[in-house]
Structure formats: C-alpha cells, structure tokens
Design a protein around this motif. Structure first.
Motif, short mmCIF file in Angstrom:
data_model
loop_
_atom_site.label_atom_id
_atom_site.label_comp_id
_atom_site.label_asym_id
_atom_site.label_seq_id
_atom_site.Cartn_x
_atom_site.Cartn_y
_atom_site.Cartn_z
N LEU A 84 1.03 -1.21 -0.09
CA LEU A 84 -0.01 0.07 -0.06
C LEU A 84 0.83 1.18 0.20
O LEU A 84 1.85 1.34 0.78
N ILE A 106 0.51 5.46 -0.15
CA ILE A 106 -0.41 6.80 -0.21
C ILE A 106 0.50 7.93 -0.06
O ILE A 106 1.38 8.05 0.84
N ASN A 151 -10.10 -4.07 5.47
CA ASN A 151 -10.60 -2.75 5.14
C ASN A 151 -9.94 -1.87 6.28
O ASN A 151 -9.58 -2.17 7.47
N ILE A 159 -10.43 2.55 2.86
CA ILE A 159 -9.55 1.81 1.78
C ILE A 159 -9.85 0.23 2.03
O ILE A 159 -9.70 -0.26 3.12
N LEU A 164 -8.34 -3.00 1.18
CA LEU A 164 -7.05 -3.60 0.29
C LEU A 164 -7.13 -5.14 0.11
O LEU A 164 -7.25 -5.96 1.12
N ARG A 194 -1.97 -1.48 -3.78
CA ARG A 194 -2.65 -0.38 -4.14
C ARG A 194 -1.92 0.99 -3.94
O ARG A 194 -1.09 0.85 -3.07
N TYR A 225 -2.64 5.33 -3.97
CA TYR A 225 -3.27 6.25 -3.73
C TYR A 225 -2.70 7.67 -3.54
O TYR A 225 -1.57 7.78 -3.19
N LEU A 282 -8.34 10.20 -2.86
CA LEU A 282 -8.92 9.86 -1.81
C LEU A 282 -10.10 10.88 -1.30
O LEU A 282 -11.21 10.57 -0.81
#
Length: 87
Positions: A8, A10, A44, A58, A60, A64, A66, A71
């Motif tokens: 992940l 971000i 989640n 989010i 998952l 991912r 972002y 978002l």
C-alpha cells in the motif's frame, strides 16, 4: 498456511502532511509524513490526512497506490470506534 500481504502506498499533497492509517477496529496501524509505504494483510482500513480530519475508506485486496487528492475526491466514512477485547 502462509498469509498474503499487499503493498500500500499513499502519497499526501505536501511532504509535511501527516498520514494516519487505521484498521477497521479503530486501531492505529501506521503514521507517516508525506508518503506512506507499507505491506498489510488484506482488509478494510481508514486513512486521515492529519489527525481528526475526514476519514476515507480503503479496501486492501490487492497492491494499491493512492494520492491524497484521489481519496479526498471519493467518499468519506465514520472513524471506527476502538473495540477492546473483554478481560
């Protein structure tokens, strides 16, 4: 059975923006400034850009990536309440 983790990433709008990542039980998972990179179990999660700001969901279920603006353009969600296990 080996558990699967997903990457992940971000990216906040500015390098000074705090990214707070929590799980669906309301527990803080990770905090970074500017960019958060991690590997997590599927599930989640919620993210805030600055503690106490709007919360974004989010899900998952694969790797991912972002951006804060992407978002923030999507739906918000309620911050999960912390659930403690009985003693």
């Amino acid at each position: 059975m080996k558990q699967r983790y997903y990457e992940l990433e971000i990216i906040a709008s500015t390098p000074a923006t705090e990214i707070w990542l929590g799980d669906d039980a309301g527990h803080l998972v990770q905090k970074e400034t500017g960019t958060l990179r991690t590997s997590l179990l599927p599930g989640n999660y919620v993210v805030e850009f600055g503690l106490g700001t709007s919360t974004y969901p989010i899900e998952l279920n694969k790797a991912r990536r972002y951006t804060q603006s992407a978002l923030e353009a999507g739906p918000t969600c309620a911050r999960p309440e912390v659930r403690l296990l009985p003693e």
